[in-house]
Design an enzyme around this catalytic site. Structure first.
Site, short mmCIF file in Angstrom:
data_model
loop_
_atom_site.label_atom_id
_atom_site.label_comp_id
_atom_site.label_asym_id
_atom_site.label_seq_id
_atom_site.Cartn_x
_atom_site.Cartn_y
_atom_site.Cartn_z
N GLY A 44 -0.17 -8.36 3.06
CA GLY A 44 0.66 -7.50 2.23
C GLY A 44 1.36 -6.49 3.10
N GLN A 49 5.87 1.21 5.26
CA GLN A 49 5.32 0.75 6.55
C GLN A 49 6.39 0.24 7.49
OE1 GLN A 49 2.17 -1.87 4.53
NE2 GLN A 49 1.13 -1.15 6.37
N CYS A 87 -5.42 -2.49 7.67
CA CYS A 87 -4.04 -2.15 7.34
C CYS A 87 -3.20 -2.27 8.61
CB CYS A 87 -4.01 -0.72 6.81
SG CYS A 87 -2.35 -0.15 6.36
N LEU A 88 -2.02 -2.87 8.50
CA LEU A 88 -1.17 -3.04 9.68
C LEU A 88 -0.75 -1.69 10.27
CD1 LEU A 88 1.12 -6.02 8.54
CD2 LEU A 88 -0.82 -6.10 10.12
N HIS A 129 -3.91 -1.97 -2.84
CA HIS A 129 -3.71 -1.41 -1.49
C HIS A 129 -2.22 -1.10 -1.26
CE1 HIS A 129 -4.55 -1.64 3.07
NE2 HIS A 129 -3.23 -1.58 2.99
N GLU A 130 -1.36 -2.05 -1.63
CA GLU A 130 0.08 -1.86 -1.37
C GLU A 130 0.68 -0.78 -2.27
OE1 GLU A 130 0.92 -3.00 1.33
OE2 GLU A 130 -0.66 -4.51 1.53
N HIS A 133 0.07 2.56 -0.86
CA HIS A 133 1.04 2.94 0.19
C HIS A 133 2.25 3.65 -0.41
CE1 HIS A 133 -0.35 1.44 4.04
NE2 HIS A 133 -0.62 0.24 3.55
CO CO Z 1 -1.83 -1.17 4.41
#
Ligand code: CO
Length: 147
Positions: A44, A49, A87-88, A129-130, A133
């Site tokens: 995701g 991000q 998380c990226l 999660h997304e 963000h």
């Molecule tokens: Co993330």
């Protein structure tokens, strides 16, 4: 695209609604986000991000990448599950996060068409999660100890 890493301030901002999904800037951002997510082996990715403070998420769990504009979680199940997340934007950081097992989501697809669906398990976890963000919330805010 480059993934913005913690502690960049954009990751803490509340992202803006997208008014015109058909705008060419949004239409070119969507495939760029999908390829950035795939290249980084993410499941995701949220627009903040990649440096865009707008309400757009992409998820890579199904046959086709899923794109949701202006996602909104209409309902969270009381039943939660604790699972490991990374998380990226937080490379190398992993921890246990409690999420609702099921959710109901509403939003728009890349054409601006309204979509509404249910999700559970890992799919529901990634969507929560997304959406976090988009509200400036990161997994490090939510880590729990597993009992
Ligand atoms: Co993330």
């Amino acid at each position: 695209m480059e993934i913005i890493k913690y502690p960049s301030q954009i990751l803490r901002k509340k992202a803006e609604d997208i008014r015109d999904i058909r705008d060419s800037k949004i239409q070119s951002l969507i495939p760029d986000m999908v390829s950035t997510m795939k290249k980084n082996k993410g499941i995701g990715l949220a627009a903040p991000q990649v440096g865009r403070s707008i309400r757009l998420i992409v998820v890579n769990l199904k046959h086709e990448p899923l794109v949701i504009c202006n996602p909104k979680i209409l309902w969270f199940s009381r039943k939660e599950e604790i699972g490991e997340e990374g998380c990226l934007s937080l490379p190398g950081v992993y921890g246990q996060v409690a999420r609702s097992f099921k959710i109901k989501m509403e939003g728009q697809d890349k054409f601006g068409k309204k979509v509404k669906f249910k999700a559970e398990g890992l799919f529901a976890r990634v969507l929560q999660h997304e959406v976090d963000h988009l509200d400036g919330v990161l997994i490090i805010d939510k880590f729990v100890r597993k009992h």
